[in-house]
Design an enzyme around this catalytic site. Structure first.
Site, short mmCIF file in Angstrom:
data_model
loop_
_atom_site.label_atom_id
_atom_site.label_comp_id
_atom_site.label_asym_id
_atom_site.label_seq_id
_atom_site.Cartn_x
_atom_site.Cartn_y
_atom_site.Cartn_z
N TYR A 186 -8.39 -49.33 -104.50
CA TYR A 186 -7.13 -48.59 -104.37
C TYR A 186 -5.93 -49.55 -104.41
O TYR A 186 -4.93 -49.29 -105.09
CB TYR A 186 -7.15 -47.81 -103.06
CG TYR A 186 -5.95 -46.93 -102.81
CD1 TYR A 186 -5.76 -45.76 -103.54
CD2 TYR A 186 -5.04 -47.25 -101.82
CE1 TYR A 186 -4.68 -44.93 -103.30
CE2 TYR A 186 -3.96 -46.43 -101.56
CZ TYR A 186 -3.78 -45.27 -102.30
OH TYR A 186 -2.69 -44.45 -102.05
N LYS A 212 -3.03 -49.45 -107.23
CA LYS A 212 -1.64 -49.19 -106.85
C LYS A 212 -0.74 -50.39 -107.15
O LYS A 212 0.45 -50.22 -107.42
CB LYS A 212 -1.56 -48.81 -105.37
CG LYS A 212 -2.16 -47.45 -105.06
CD LYS A 212 -1.47 -46.34 -105.85
CE LYS A 212 -1.93 -44.96 -105.43
NZ LYS A 212 -1.25 -43.90 -106.22
#
Length: 286
Positions: A156, A160
């Protein structure tokens, strides 16, 4: 004709709050999500007197992302705003993470930003080349995990952080066509974070819900407005009653010696630079 916005991943959480906020400001809204969630939110908006349609599909699909942009233009006559919000998590420490868990997060959280951005940008570039005025706005969704990293979220955090790199490049490339590209790093109670933020309310004793996703949406709507034309390539941290401008990577201290470093000299330069520099912001959970 009013402004038209696409909000991806708008069937719940932040995306749902954004879709309602755009509609409340008079935007025509295309509500995207997978399954039937988009229909539910579009129905909520129309029942409240707003203008919205649902579009169900996977934003990481090249063909669907192209169709999503075309749907907005065909139904509402134009497109002005793309909010890339869709995302998911598959949390695990790196040594236990599977290839599937890595690939899925990259597919949805990063490619799912690129595909709609690419097709929206192509639409606006074509308008600009025809001599038509363009007021295109793209708002991407990163995270504190993308800014600082987060233990147990290597996939993640990488996705991101990739969203931030995509934002900076897109802002530089697309400004000539009248398109701004910014990113937010929000903190709010959503289906991905509800166990973390379930009990976080304003400490002053008011009934202000500091972690409500609705607190993030006013910034997103403003970044989608015509007034936001002078702001691009920026990252905003937003939560509760706070908006901050993230100050990311910059060139720091350097050592130069006018020739190739010897190994020992390189080591000394590194130790000196680290000693001079402020400590980095800690990784979340470290």
């Amino acid at each position: 004709m009013g402004r038209v916005a696409i909000v991806t991943g708008a069937g719940q959480g932040l995306g749902r709050a954004h879709a309602h906020a755009f509609a409340a400001e008079g935007f025509d809204v295309v509500v995207n999500d997978v399954g039937g969630a988009a229909e539910v939110v579009a129905g909520e908006i129309t029942a409240a007197g707003g203008s919205a349609i649902a579009s169900a599909g996977d934003v990481a699909s090249w063909a669907y992302a192209e169709q999503l942009v075309a749907t907005a233009v065909e139904r509402f006559g134009d497109l002005h705003v793309l909010v890339n919000n869709a995302g998911l998590v598959r949390d695990r420490m790196l040594v236990g993470m599977s290839e599937v868990e890595w690939d899925l997060v990259m597919e949805v959280d990063l490619k799912g930003h690129f595909c709609p951005l690419r097709h929206a940008a192509a639409y606006w570039r074509a308008q600009a080349k025809e001599g038509r005025p363009v007021s295109g706005r793209i708002v991407n969704t990163s995270s504190g995990a993308g800014l600082m990293g987060s233990v147990g979220q290597g996939n993640y955090s990488a996705a991101k952080a990739g969203v931030l790199g995509l934002t900076f490049v897109a802002a530089a490339e697309l400004g000539r066509y009248g398109i701004t590209v910014n990113a937010i790093a929000p903190s709010a109670r959503t289906p991905m974070t509800e166990t973390v933020f379930a009990d976080m309310m304003d400490t002053a004793g008011s009934d202000f819900d500091a972690m409500a996703p609705d607190n993030v949406s006013p910034l997103v709507v403003w970044l989608g407005s015509e007034e936001a034309g002078g702001v691009t390539g920026r990252v905003f941290e937003v939560e509760a009653d706070r908006i901050g401008l993230a100050d990311g990577w910059r060139y720091g201290h350097r050592r130069e010696i006018g020739r190739r470093f010897a190994v020992a000299e390189a080591g000394k330069a590194v130790l000196d630079l680290v000693a001079e520099a402020p400590a980095p912001t800690p990784v979340y959970g470290a």
